[in-house]
Motif scaffolding. Structure first.
Motif, PDB file in Angstrom:
ATOM      1  N   LEU A 254     -26.059   2.842  -1.690  1.00  0.00           N
ATOM      2  CA  LEU A 254     -25.466   1.518  -1.855  1.00  0.00           C
ATOM      3  C   LEU A 254     -24.963   1.015  -0.505  1.00  0.00           C
ATOM      4  O   LEU A 254     -24.471   1.798   0.308  1.00  0.00           O
ATOM      5  CB  LEU A 254     -24.312   1.578  -2.874  1.00  0.00           C
ATOM      6  N   GLY A 255     -25.084  -0.295  -0.276  1.00  0.00           N
ATOM      7  CA  GLY A 255     -24.551  -0.893   0.944  1.00  0.00           C
ATOM      8  C   GLY A 255     -25.287  -0.446   2.192  1.00  0.00           C
ATOM      9  O   GLY A 255     -26.514  -0.280   2.189  1.00  0.00           O
ATOM     10  N   ASP A 256     -24.550  -0.253   3.285  1.00  0.00           N
ATOM     11  CA  ASP A 256     -25.164   0.111   4.561  1.00  0.00           C
ATOM     12  C   ASP A 256     -25.919   1.429   4.497  1.00  0.00           C
ATOM     13  O   ASP A 256     -26.828   1.669   5.296  1.00  0.00           O
ATOM     14  CB  ASP A 256     -24.097   0.205   5.657  1.00  0.00           C
ATOM     15  N   ALA A 257     -25.559   2.303   3.596  1.00  0.00           N
ATOM     16  CA  ALA A 257     -26.308   3.553   3.443  1.00  0.00           C
ATOM     17  C   ALA A 257     -27.740   3.266   3.009  1.00  0.00           C
ATOM     18  O   ALA A 257     -28.673   3.976   3.395  1.00  0.00           O
ATOM     19  CB  ALA A 257     -25.623   4.459   2.425  1.00  0.00           C
ATOM     20  N   ALA A 258     -27.932   2.212   2.228  1.00  0.00           N
ATOM     21  CA  ALA A 258     -29.258   1.872   1.718  1.00  0.00           C
ATOM     22  C   ALA A 258     -29.998   0.898   2.613  1.00  0.00           C
ATOM     23  O   ALA A 258     -31.213   1.002   2.800  1.00  0.00           O
ATOM     24  CB  ALA A 258     -29.134   1.276   0.313  1.00  0.00           C
ATOM     25  N   HIS A 259     -29.280  -0.080   3.175  1.00  0.00           N
ATOM     26  CA  HIS A 259     -29.948  -1.172   3.893  1.00  0.00           C
ATOM     27  C   HIS A 259     -29.067  -1.690   5.032  1.00  0.00           C
ATOM     28  O   HIS A 259     -28.628  -2.845   4.993  1.00  0.00           O
ATOM     29  CB  HIS A 259     -30.285  -2.313   2.930  1.00  0.00           C
ATOM     30  N   PRO A 260     -28.810  -0.885   6.050  1.00  0.00           N
ATOM     31  CA  PRO A 260     -28.013  -1.402   7.167  1.00  0.00           C
ATOM     32  C   PRO A 260     -28.695  -2.617   7.774  1.00  0.00           C
ATOM     33  O   PRO A 260     -29.919  -2.660   7.892  1.00  0.00           O
ATOM     34  CB  PRO A 260     -27.971  -0.226   8.147  1.00  0.00           C
ATOM     35  N   MET A 261     -27.888  -3.596   8.139  1.00  0.00           N
ATOM     36  CA  MET A 261     -28.451  -4.828   8.696  1.00  0.00           C
ATOM     37  C   MET A 261     -27.572  -5.329   9.823  1.00  0.00           C
ATOM     38  O   MET A 261     -26.358  -5.062   9.854  1.00  0.00           O
ATOM     39  CB  MET A 261     -28.608  -5.891   7.609  1.00  0.00           C
ATOM     40  N   ALA A 272     -23.693  -5.577  -0.056  1.00  0.00           N
ATOM     41  CA  ALA A 272     -23.043  -4.414  -0.666  1.00  0.00           C
ATOM     42  C   ALA A 272     -22.394  -4.797  -1.991  1.00  0.00           C
ATOM     43  O   ALA A 272     -22.456  -4.044  -2.973  1.00  0.00           O
ATOM     44  CB  ALA A 272     -22.004  -3.830   0.288  1.00  0.00           C
ATOM     45  N   LEU A 273     -21.769  -5.977  -2.042  1.00  0.00           N
ATOM     46  CA  LEU A 273     -21.157  -6.437  -3.286  1.00  0.00           C
ATOM     47  C   LEU A 273     -22.215  -6.718  -4.348  1.00  0.00           C
ATOM     48  O   LEU A 273     -22.032  -6.394  -5.530  1.00  0.00           O
ATOM     49  CB  LEU A 273     -20.322  -7.689  -3.020  1.00  0.00           C
ATOM     50  N   GLU A 274     -23.331  -7.321  -3.921  1.00  0.00           N
ATOM     51  CA  GLU A 274     -24.422  -7.526  -4.879  1.00  0.00           C
ATOM     52  C   GLU A 274     -24.925  -6.197  -5.418  1.00  0.00           C
ATOM     53  O   GLU A 274     -25.215  -6.064  -6.618  1.00  0.00           O
ATOM     54  CB  GLU A 274     -25.580  -8.278  -4.205  1.00  0.00           C
ATOM     55  N   ASP A 275     -25.061  -5.205  -4.530  1.00  0.00           N
ATOM     56  CA  ASP A 275     -25.467  -3.868  -4.974  1.00  0.00           C
ATOM     57  C   ASP A 275     -24.549  -3.354  -6.069  1.00  0.00           C
ATOM     58  O   ASP A 275     -24.995  -2.813  -7.085  1.00  0.00           O
ATOM     59  CB  ASP A 275     -25.408  -2.872  -3.809  1.00  0.00           C
ATOM     60  N   ALA A 276     -23.243  -3.488  -5.838  1.00  0.00           N
ATOM     61  CA  ALA A 276     -22.261  -2.942  -6.777  1.00  0.00           C
ATOM     62  C   ALA A 276     -22.403  -3.570  -8.152  1.00  0.00           C
ATOM     63  O   ALA A 276     -22.362  -2.868  -9.181  1.00  0.00           O
ATOM     64  CB  ALA A 276     -20.855  -3.151  -6.230  1.00  0.00           C
ATOM     65  N   VAL A 277     -22.584  -4.885  -8.191  1.00  0.00           N
ATOM     66  CA  VAL A 277     -22.719  -5.570  -9.473  1.00  0.00           C
ATOM     67  C   VAL A 277     -24.019  -5.159 -10.160  1.00  0.00           C
ATOM     68  O   VAL A 277     -24.046  -4.895 -11.375  1.00  0.00           O
ATOM     69  CB  VAL A 277     -22.653  -7.095  -9.275  1.00  0.00           C
ATOM     70  N   ALA A 278     -25.119  -5.091  -9.396  1.00  0.00           N
ATOM     71  CA  ALA A 278     -26.400  -4.698  -9.974  1.00  0.00           C
ATOM     72  C   ALA A 278     -26.363  -3.262 -10.487  1.00  0.00           C
ATOM     73  O   ALA A 278     -26.905  -2.953 -11.546  1.00  0.00           O
ATOM     74  CB  ALA A 278     -27.512  -4.865  -8.936  1.00  0.00           C
ATOM     75  N   LEU A 279     -25.732  -2.385  -9.737  1.00  0.00           N
ATOM     76  CA  LEU A 279     -25.635  -0.988 -10.147  1.00  0.00           C
ATOM     77  C   LEU A 279     -24.807  -0.843 -11.421  1.00  0.00           C
ATOM     78  O   LEU A 279     -25.182  -0.110 -12.350  1.00  0.00           O
ATOM     79  CB  LEU A 279     -25.020  -0.152  -9.021  1.00  0.00           C
ATOM     80  N   ALA A 280     -23.684  -1.538 -11.458  1.00  0.00           N
ATOM     81  CA  ALA A 280     -22.846  -1.478 -12.659  1.00  0.00           C
ATOM     82  C   ALA A 280     -23.601  -2.007 -13.876  1.00  0.00           C
ATOM     83  O   ALA A 280     -23.492  -1.459 -14.983  1.00  0.00           O
ATOM     84  CB  ALA A 280     -21.569  -2.283 -12.442  1.00  0.00           C
ATOM     85  N   THR A 281     -24.377  -3.063 -13.678  1.00  0.00           N
ATOM     86  CA  THR A 281     -25.161  -3.615 -14.775  1.00  0.00           C
ATOM     87  C   THR A 281     -26.198  -2.623 -15.257  1.00  0.00           C
ATOM     88  O   THR A 281     -26.376  -2.410 -16.467  1.00  0.00           O
ATOM     89  CB  THR A 281     -25.842  -4.922 -14.342  1.00  0.00           C
ATOM     90  N   ALA A 282     -26.902  -1.997 -14.311  1.00  0.00           N
ATOM     91  CA  ALA A 282     -27.941  -1.028 -14.676  1.00  0.00           C
ATOM     92  C   ALA A 282     -27.353   0.169 -15.410  1.00  0.00           C
ATOM     93  O   ALA A 282     -27.858   0.599 -16.445  1.00  0.00           O
ATOM     94  CB  ALA A 282     -28.688  -0.568 -13.432  1.00  0.00           C
TER      95      ALA A 282
END
Length: 363
Positions: A254-261, A272-282
């Protein structure tokens, strides 16, 4: 949550929360907290270092299209709000993970202290140098230097030097900079510098900031000069190529661990915040983990990765393009860039901002 740092509070500077970030915070119940704690961007300017205005812009059309604000906020303010929402009792400090083993029924992690803990899934949110990512992808090339340095600072009680705008971005030869209101008293600023064209050999952020400030008009110079040395930070910006499959089994990133930019798209925190919401949904789909079919957590994590990998790859590439535009060093290239900024149709800029700032699908 196992946190390797000894302190629960974030140090550092400021973040730009584009509308997609604010929508994600809204899903977490924290958008209003961010609005109160930061500064809502309303209008700004793109400038040359001498203060010449290349373009003025108003955020109202983006706000109208996306039904959300753009907010600049100090990192400690946002981090504190997130931590307060989670609860410190759920965070184990000074607890770096040294090993993990995933099986059919869950994941066991081993901490530096020798303590072990088990869970249904493991989420590696451990930054650009992620230990979890190295274990998952041992043959992947490590992060590499981008050729850019970033100096960041926060000055207080200097908003009168902002010329009445919420923020401004400057384009120079081989460098770019920006300033933004980030609170009632705080102004955040940054400089992005090409390593191969530094004006001085020093890597001291105080020395570099003062030297580059000399090339700017007085308002920017005064903001930099008002920044205490302890409120300055220099980072070498690094990058790595996107990967499509972030995790394996019951482990993901999640976040920079997955997609540093690079920070040049203003989307690091937002993604990173979008990741968190998508992960919680999944992970929230279906029955509780202990009642779900054995393969359910793995399927949920892979679905999360598929959705997020496409979105974040696009933003990583956008940030790289923006960084190249901002670091042009030859006179002709800079002139062409400035003309493009002046002449590109408003509709094109608006379309781009809306595309990036629109909340994505989370499943």
């Amino acid at each position: 949550m196992f946190e390797r740092a000894a302190s629960a509070r974030e140090l550092g500077f400021a973040l730009l929360l584009a509308p997609n970030a604010m929508h994600a915070l809204g899903a977490l119940g924290l958008a209003d907290v961010a609005r109160r704690g930061g500064t809502i961007a309303t209008h700004g300017e793109m400038r040359r270092p001498d203060g010449t205005v290349l373009r003025r812009f108003d955020t109202a059309p983006v706000r109208a299209a996306l039904a959300e604000d753009t907010v600049c906020i100090l990192r400690p303010v946002l981090h504190g709000a997130l931590l307060d929402a989670v609860g410190l009792d759920h965070v184990s400090l000074a607890s770096p993970v040294t090993h993990f083993a995933a099986g059919r029924d869950g994941v066991e992690v081993t901490l530096a202290s020798g303590r072990t803990a088990t869970g249904h899934v493991l989420i590696g949110a451990d930054g650009v140098g992620s230990f979890v990512r190295r274990r998952l992808h041992p043959d992947e090339a490590p992060p590499r230097p981008s050729g850019l340095l970033a100096i960041r600072g926060v000055a207080r009680d200097v908003a009168h030097h902002m010329d009445g705008v919420s923020g401004a971005q400057y384009f120079g030869r081989g460098f770019e900079a920006g300033v933004a209101r980030a609170g009632d008293r705080e102004v955040y600023w940054f400089l992005s510098l090409r390593v191969d064209r530094l004006l001085v050999a020093s890597r001291d952020p105080f020395v570099l900031a003062r030297r580059y400030a000399e090339t700017f008009h007085e308002p920017f110079r005064l903001i930099v000069h008002s920044t205490p040395a302890e409120d300055l930070r220099l980072d070498e910006l690094i990058e790595r190529d996107p990967i499509d499959r972030w995790g394996d089994g019951r482990v993901t990133l999640l976040g920079d661990a997955a997609h540093p930019m690079l920070p040049h798209a203003g989307q690091g925190a937002a993604q990173a915040l979008e990741d968190a919401v998508a992960l919680a949904t999944a992970l929230g789909d279906g029955t509780a983990p202990e009642e779900a079919p054995e393969e359910a957590p793995e399927e949920a994590l892979r679905r999360y990765e598929r959705v997020r990998a496409t979105r974040t790859r696009t933003i990583v590439q956008l940030a790289r393009r923006n960084a190249k535009v901002g670091s042009i060093s030859n006179a002709v290239g800079c002139w062409m860039r400035d003309q493009m900024i002046r002449r590109i149709p408003e509709s094109v800029i608006l379309k781009s901002l809306i595309a990036v700032g629109r909340p994505p699908s989370v499943v």
